[in-house]
Design a protein around this motif. Structure first.
Motif, PDB file in Angstrom:
ATOM      1  N   ASP A  10      -0.397  -1.599  10.960  1.00 39.56           N
ATOM      2  CA  ASP A  10      -0.893  -2.903  11.784  1.00 39.56           C
ATOM      3  C   ASP A  10      -1.455  -2.910  12.345  1.00 39.56           C
ATOM      4  N   LEU A  11      -3.188  -2.347  12.505  1.00 44.72           N
ATOM      5  CA  LEU A  11      -3.624  -1.642  13.459  1.00 44.72           C
ATOM      6  C   LEU A  11      -5.163  -1.247  12.940  1.00 44.72           C
ATOM      7  N   ARG A  12      -6.035  -1.719  13.909  1.00 47.31           N
ATOM      8  CA  ARG A  12      -7.298  -1.736  14.246  1.00 47.31           C
ATOM      9  C   ARG A  12      -8.000   0.425  14.051  1.00 47.31           C
ATOM     10  N   ALA A  13      -7.171   0.980  14.511  1.00 47.12           N
ATOM     11  CA  ALA A  13      -7.725   2.098  14.710  1.00 47.12           C
ATOM     12  C   ALA A  13      -8.791   3.082  14.241  1.00 47.12           C
ATOM     13  N   LEU A  14      -8.128   3.775  13.038  1.00 45.02           N
ATOM     14  CA  LEU A  14      -8.716   4.931  11.952  1.00 45.02           C
ATOM     15  C   LEU A  14      -9.561   4.063  10.688  1.00 45.02           C
ATOM     16  N   THR A  27     -16.594  -6.494  -1.405  1.00 44.06           N
ATOM     17  CA  THR A  27     -15.386  -5.996  -2.415  1.00 44.06           C
ATOM     18  C   THR A  27     -14.170  -5.479  -2.217  1.00 44.06           C
ATOM     19  N   PRO A  28     -13.570  -6.424  -3.258  1.00 39.40           N
ATOM     20  CA  PRO A  28     -12.004  -7.063  -2.708  1.00 39.40           C
ATOM     21  C   PRO A  28     -11.456  -5.780  -3.243  1.00 39.40           C
ATOM     22  N   PHE A  29      -9.900  -5.823  -2.593  1.00 37.49           N
ATOM     23  CA  PHE A  29      -9.494  -4.623  -1.916  1.00 37.49           C
ATOM     24  C   PHE A  29      -7.870  -4.686  -1.552  1.00 37.49           C
ATOM     25  N   GLU A  30      -7.102  -4.882  -1.507  1.00 40.37           N
ATOM     26  CA  GLU A  30      -5.510  -5.042  -0.750  1.00 40.37           C
ATOM     27  C   GLU A  30      -6.106  -3.985   0.461  1.00 40.37           C
ATOM     28  N   ASP A  31      -4.935  -4.848   0.901  1.00 39.02           N
ATOM     29  CA  ASP A  31      -5.133  -4.553   2.516  1.00 39.02           C
ATOM     30  C   ASP A  31      -3.572  -4.069   3.445  1.00 39.02           C
ATOM     31  N   ILE A  32      -3.167  -2.893   3.026  1.00 40.63           N
ATOM     32  CA  ILE A  32      -1.797  -2.887   2.800  1.00 40.63           C
ATOM     33  C   ILE A  32      -1.385  -2.710   4.133  1.00 40.63           C
ATOM     34  N   ARG A  33      -0.906  -3.209   5.169  1.00 40.12           N
ATOM     35  CA  ARG A  33       0.044  -2.955   6.568  1.00 40.12           C
ATOM     36  C   ARG A  33       1.312  -3.305   6.560  1.00 40.12           C
ATOM     37  N   ILE A  34       1.563  -1.133   6.704  1.00 38.54           N
ATOM     38  CA  ILE A  34       2.848  -1.206   6.881  1.00 38.54           C
ATOM     39  C   ILE A  34       4.024  -1.408   7.711  1.00 38.54           C
ATOM     40  N   TYR A  43       6.428   4.962   1.611  1.00 43.75           N
ATOM     41  CA  TYR A  43       5.391   5.477   1.660  1.00 43.75           C
ATOM     42  C   TYR A  43       5.147   7.376   1.747  1.00 43.75           C
ATOM     43  N   LYS A  44       6.080   7.578   2.816  1.00 42.28           N
ATOM     44  CA  LYS A  44       5.822   8.385   3.224  1.00 42.28           C
ATOM     45  C   LYS A  44       6.283   9.772   2.164  1.00 42.28           C
ATOM     46  N   LYS A  45       6.619   9.592   1.334  1.00 40.41           N
ATOM     47  CA  LYS A  45       7.722  10.575   0.034  1.00 40.41           C
ATOM     48  C   LYS A  45       6.073  10.283  -0.591  1.00 40.41           C
TER      49      LYS A  45
END
Length: 77
Positions: A10-14, A27-34, A43-45
């Motif tokens: 949940d950052l602006r960064a990269l 363009t619609p997209f799902e912005d998943i902030r973890i 998610y890591k695995k």
């Protein structure tokens, strides 16, 4: 039409350049902030190289912020 999921903290960064490309192209997209817990437990695995950001396009995973931005810029013109 492809479905897009952009996964990052949940950052602006990269990943902010990629978010701006989605916004500019409308363009619609799902912005998943973890959170850190979600990252380690969910998610890591499944992440290529074990890192984020990650763009999921119709189930295919694309890692690394610059690669994601280049892909979107070419896709959206």
């Amino acid at each position: 039409m492809p479905t897009y999921k952009l996964i990052y903290w949940d950052l602006r960064a990269l990943v902010e350049v990629s978010r701006q490309l989605f916004a500019l192209s409308e363009t619609p997209f799902e912005d998943i902030r973890i959170t850190k817990d979600q990252w380690e437990n969910e998610y890591k695995k499944d992440s290529p190289f074990g890192k984020i950001p990650m763009l999921v396009v119709d189930g295919k995973k694309l890692p690394q912020s610059h690669a994601i931005a280049r892909y979107l810029a070419r896709k959206f013109g």
